[in-house]
Design a protein around this motif. Structure first.
Motif, short mmCIF file in Angstrom:
data_model
loop_
_atom_site.label_atom_id
_atom_site.label_comp_id
_atom_site.label_asym_id
_atom_site.label_seq_id
_atom_site.Cartn_x
_atom_site.Cartn_y
_atom_site.Cartn_z
N ARG A 98 0.83 -1.21 0.00
CA ARG A 98 0.00 0.00 0.00
C ARG A 98 0.86 1.26 0.00
O ARG A 98 0.52 2.25 -0.64
N GLY A 117 -5.89 11.97 -1.80
CA GLY A 117 -5.55 11.18 -0.63
C GLY A 117 -6.34 11.55 0.60
O GLY A 117 -6.55 10.72 1.49
N THR A 120 -9.37 9.13 1.55
CA THR A 120 -9.16 7.73 1.89
C THR A 120 -8.39 7.65 3.20
O THR A 120 -7.36 8.30 3.35
N ARG A 124 -4.89 9.32 3.75
CA ARG A 124 -4.95 10.52 4.58
C ARG A 124 -3.89 10.47 5.67
O ARG A 124 -3.33 11.50 6.06
N TRP A 152 -12.75 17.99 1.76
CA TRP A 152 -13.06 16.86 2.62
C TRP A 152 -13.83 17.29 3.87
O TRP A 152 -14.85 16.70 4.23
N THR A 177 -17.04 4.41 0.10
CA THR A 177 -16.44 5.36 -0.84
C THR A 177 -14.92 5.32 -0.74
O THR A 177 -14.20 5.31 -1.74
N SER A 178 -14.39 5.30 0.49
CA SER A 178 -12.94 5.23 0.67
C SER A 178 -12.38 3.97 0.05
O SER A 178 -11.33 3.99 -0.60
N GLY A 179 -13.09 2.85 0.23
CA GLY A 179 -12.63 1.60 -0.37
C GLY A 179 -12.61 1.66 -1.88
O GLY A 179 -11.67 1.16 -2.52
N ILE A 181 -12.20 4.36 -3.71
CA ILE A 181 -11.10 5.23 -4.12
C ILE A 181 -9.78 4.47 -4.07
O ILE A 181 -8.95 4.58 -4.98
N VAL A 182 -9.56 3.69 -3.01
CA VAL A 182 -8.33 2.89 -2.91
C VAL A 182 -8.24 1.92 -4.08
O VAL A 182 -7.18 1.75 -4.69
#
Length: 200
Positions: A98, A117, A120, A124, A152, A177-179, A181-182
């Motif tokens: 990662r 960034g 996420t 972040r 954000w 949503t964060s997932g 984006i990753v």
């Protein structure tokens, strides 16, 4: 642990709740709290507090903006001072793939990676430090840091403020949503690597 933080925010005096929110937002990048307690949930609940009339929504927004920008600036400085040693820190060395994806994304996108960034939890926490380690100019970082922090912070606070009665759904949606984006970032990095190796 996260539920305890949420319960605390809703039960303590507003000034203490704002202080907790500020500490969590600041600590995400400055102290790598983001690996344990994503600050976005606390920020959303700050909007809930504003909806309940316990505190001004403008005050919540101001606290979040300032804490986000200062926290990321401290994270940037940590990365600048530690340099390559940062990725070997105990809290980061368990996530080598990662970290490499984040570094590759930062090299390709620069300032835009700092903005994206922010949305996420993992990025972040690490993006400011990686930006500092990559020797990005601080003024350039600060501009994109402010843009990302405003976008954000506004999104999370206003989500909590305007949809306080659906807060469980909102926090779940933020995680999804964060997932996403990753996943998009990982696919982009893999595609760029594939093109590069094919052209060699």
């Amino acid at each position: 642990m996260l539920q305890k933080v949420v319960d605390t925010l809703l039960s303590v005096p507003p000034a203490i709740a704002l202080l907790i929110i500020a500490i969590l937002v600041f600590g995400e990048a400055a102290l790598f709290f983001g690996f344990v307690l994503p600050g976005e949930t606390a920020v959303v609940y700050g909007g809930v507090l504003a909806d309940a009339g316990k505190v001004s929504v403008l005050l919540v927004l101001g606290v979040v903006f300032v804490a986000a920008v200062i926290g990321d600036s401290v994270g940037f400085e940590v990365g600048r001072v530690l340099g390559p040693r940062l990725v070997r820190a105990p809290i980061l060395r368990n996530h080598p793939e990662r970290i490499e994806q984040a570094q590759a994304y930062l090299r390709r996108r620069g300032g835009r990676a700092v903005v994206m960034g922010r949305f996420t939890a993992f990025l972040r926490a690490v993006m400011p430090g990686l930006a500092g380690a990559s020797r990005m100019r601080y003024r350039r970082f600060l501009v994109f840091n402010v843009i990302g922090g405003v976008m954000w912070g506004s999104a999370c606070v206003l989500l909590g403020y305007f949809a306080a009665h659906s807060i469980g759904t909102i926090t779940h949606a933020l995680g999804v949503t964060s997932g996403v984006i990753v996943a998009v970032i990982a696919i982009g990095v893999a595609w760029a690597w594939h093109r590069r190796t094919r052209d060699v």
